[in-house]
Design an enzyme around this catalytic site. Structure first.
Site, PDB file in Angstrom:
ATOM      1  N   TYR A  75       0.726  -1.221   0.144  1.00  0.00           N
ATOM      2  CA  TYR A  75      -0.025   0.132   0.093  1.00  0.00           C
ATOM      3  C   TYR A  75       0.831   1.349   0.062  1.00  0.00           C
ATOM      4  CZ  TYR A  75      -4.015  -2.811   1.303  1.00  0.00           C
ATOM      5  OH  TYR A  75      -5.200  -3.822   1.306  1.00  0.00           O
ATOM      6  N   PHE A 230     -14.083  -4.558  -0.364  1.00  0.00           N
ATOM      7  CA  PHE A 230     -15.333  -4.060  -1.236  1.00  0.00           C
ATOM      8  C   PHE A 230     -16.711  -4.391  -0.321  1.00  0.00           C
ATOM      9  CE2 PHE A 230     -12.995  -4.815  -5.520  1.00  0.00           C
ATOM     10  CZ  PHE A 230     -12.577  -3.769  -5.284  1.00  0.00           C
ATOM     11  N   PRO A 231     -16.609  -3.639   0.760  1.00  0.00           N
ATOM     12  CA  PRO A 231     -18.111  -4.081   1.550  1.00  0.00           C
ATOM     13  C   PRO A 231     -19.339  -3.490   1.007  1.00  0.00           C
ATOM     14  CG  PRO A 231     -16.634  -2.518   2.768  1.00  0.00           C
ATOM     15  CD  PRO A 231     -15.943  -3.203   1.651  1.00  0.00           C
ATOM     16  N   LEU A 232     -18.969  -2.272   0.247  1.00  0.00           N
ATOM     17  CA  LEU A 232     -20.318  -1.560  -0.374  1.00  0.00           C
ATOM     18  C   LEU A 232     -20.236  -1.785  -1.835  1.00  0.00           C
ATOM     19  CD1 LEU A 232     -19.832   1.869   1.716  1.00  0.00           C
ATOM     20  CD2 LEU A 232     -21.420   0.023   2.249  1.00  0.00           C
ATOM     21  N   GLY A 233     -19.711  -3.150  -2.373  1.00  0.00           N
ATOM     22  CA  GLY A 233     -19.570  -3.079  -3.726  1.00  0.00           C
ATOM     23  C   GLY A 233     -18.439  -2.436  -4.148  1.00  0.00           C
ATOM     24  N   PRO A 237     -15.708  -0.097 -12.836  1.00  0.00           N
ATOM     25  CA  PRO A 237     -16.777  -0.497 -13.680  1.00  0.00           C
ATOM     26  C   PRO A 237     -17.305  -1.901 -13.538  1.00  0.00           C
ATOM     27  CG  PRO A 237     -14.846   0.968 -14.677  1.00  0.00           C
ATOM     28  CD  PRO A 237     -14.551   0.581 -13.326  1.00  0.00           C
TER      29      PRO A 237
END
Length: 321
Positions: A75, A230-233, A237
């Site tokens: 990171y 990706f807990p919210l999607g 794209p």
């Protein structure tokens, strides 16, 4: 920062070592209590070179009760780890979790490249130890590259999970890591890894992407923490977003919350082994994520959210961590 921390065998503590309520309550990871709403450090490099602001953000997370931080040497080419080392204090008693399986590649087409070979995994652990300034990383996730969003392994980067777990187990035996986690794994890979002792699984998972439901339930049965990324999607794209769902927006309106907070709260309600690591470089966003841990969803609201269909697929996204 601590390399290890003990926790009593009694009921989970709702407060941190500093006496601050744990956002989302207490979860369990490697035998200790942690806040169920933690912090993911992947976005910290957005603050580079403003190190003071990055340090202040982490200090604020600790003040808000966060005592579980997820990071990786790749990171920001070590930036996140350096900020963690600078910001955290021993008395904070924060559990820092890292991962291996990729390495920075600042001169390449993407900011990272895969590093799946056993010798690369060992080098990754050594790099984490150095940048975090610890003798042991309490938990290290092995990031696989054959499933889920992200780079795909090719050529010599296609490595059998048994060979990878062998070196991870050796590093644990040597005391350089305390426990082993898995990321971007399939159900069969997880089952193969169980004999090695797996502490957590990090896969892409959200209200709109529940392909791994069977794996989550296996983790629950095996006392393995489920730590979704990706807990919210995702904003990438082709990937669905939790905040676009009408049922989520409706619940947010009734509760006086944001759709993102509803999406995070649903995950906490969905299974008791879920631990969240939402990341941000913004202090207001950090506060909103922490506040999601206190959002109560009644049975009727949960039923409406549970009825949202999963819209995920095995979408390949270059550049994911």
């Amino acid at each position: 920062m601590t390399s290890s921390a003990s926790s009593s065998a009694s009921s989970p503590s709702a407060v941190t070592a500093n006496g601050t309520p744990r956002p989302g309550g207490a979860g369990r990871l490697i035998g200790r209590d942690v806040s169920r709403v933690g912090f993911g450090a992947m976005q910290l490099p957005r603050l580079d070179p403003d190190r003071a602001t990055a340090v202040a953000l982490l200090r604020r997370a600790v003040e808000l009760g966060v005592d579980h931080i997820d990071t990786a040497q790749f990171y920001g080419d070590g930036f996140s780890n350096e900020i963690i080392r600078e910001a955290l204090r021993p008395e904070d008693d924060v559990l820092v979790v890292s991962k291996v399986g990729a390495t920075p590649d600042s001169g390449g087409p993407l900011p990272l490249r895969l590093a799946q070979r056993p010798e690369e995994l060992r080098a990754g652990v050594e790099d984490n130890l150095k940048s975090l300034g610890v003798d042991q990383v309490p938990l290290v996730n092995l990031r696989r590259a054959e499933t889920g969003p992200g780079l795909r392994a090719e050529g010599d980067q296609v490595v059998d999970i048994d060979d990878q777990l062998a070196v991870m187990t050796a590093l644990r035996d040597e005391g350089k890591i305390g426990a082993i986690g898995l990321s971007n794994v399939g159900l069969d890979e997880l089952r193969r890894g169980l004999p090695a002792g797996i502490a957590c699984v990090q896969n892409a998972y959200s209200l709109v992407a529940r392909d791994d439901e069977e794996m989550l339930r296996l983790c629950l049965a095996e006392d393995i923490a489920w730590v979704p990324y990706f807990p919210l999607g995702s904003a990438f794209p082709g990937m669905p977003k939790v905040t676009d769902e009408p049922a989520v927006a409706a619940a947010a309106g009734v509760l006086g919350a944001t759709p993102a907070q509803v999406g995070l709260a649903w995950l906490l309600h969905h299974a008791p082994n879920v631990l969240l690591i939402p990341g941000t470089a913004d202090p207001d966003h950090l506060a909103a994520n922490v506040a999601a841990g206190a959002l109560a969803l009644d049975a009727a609201t949960l039923a409406r959210l549970d009825a949202v269909p999963t819209r995920s697929g095995d979408i390949e996204i270059d550049g994911h961590e």
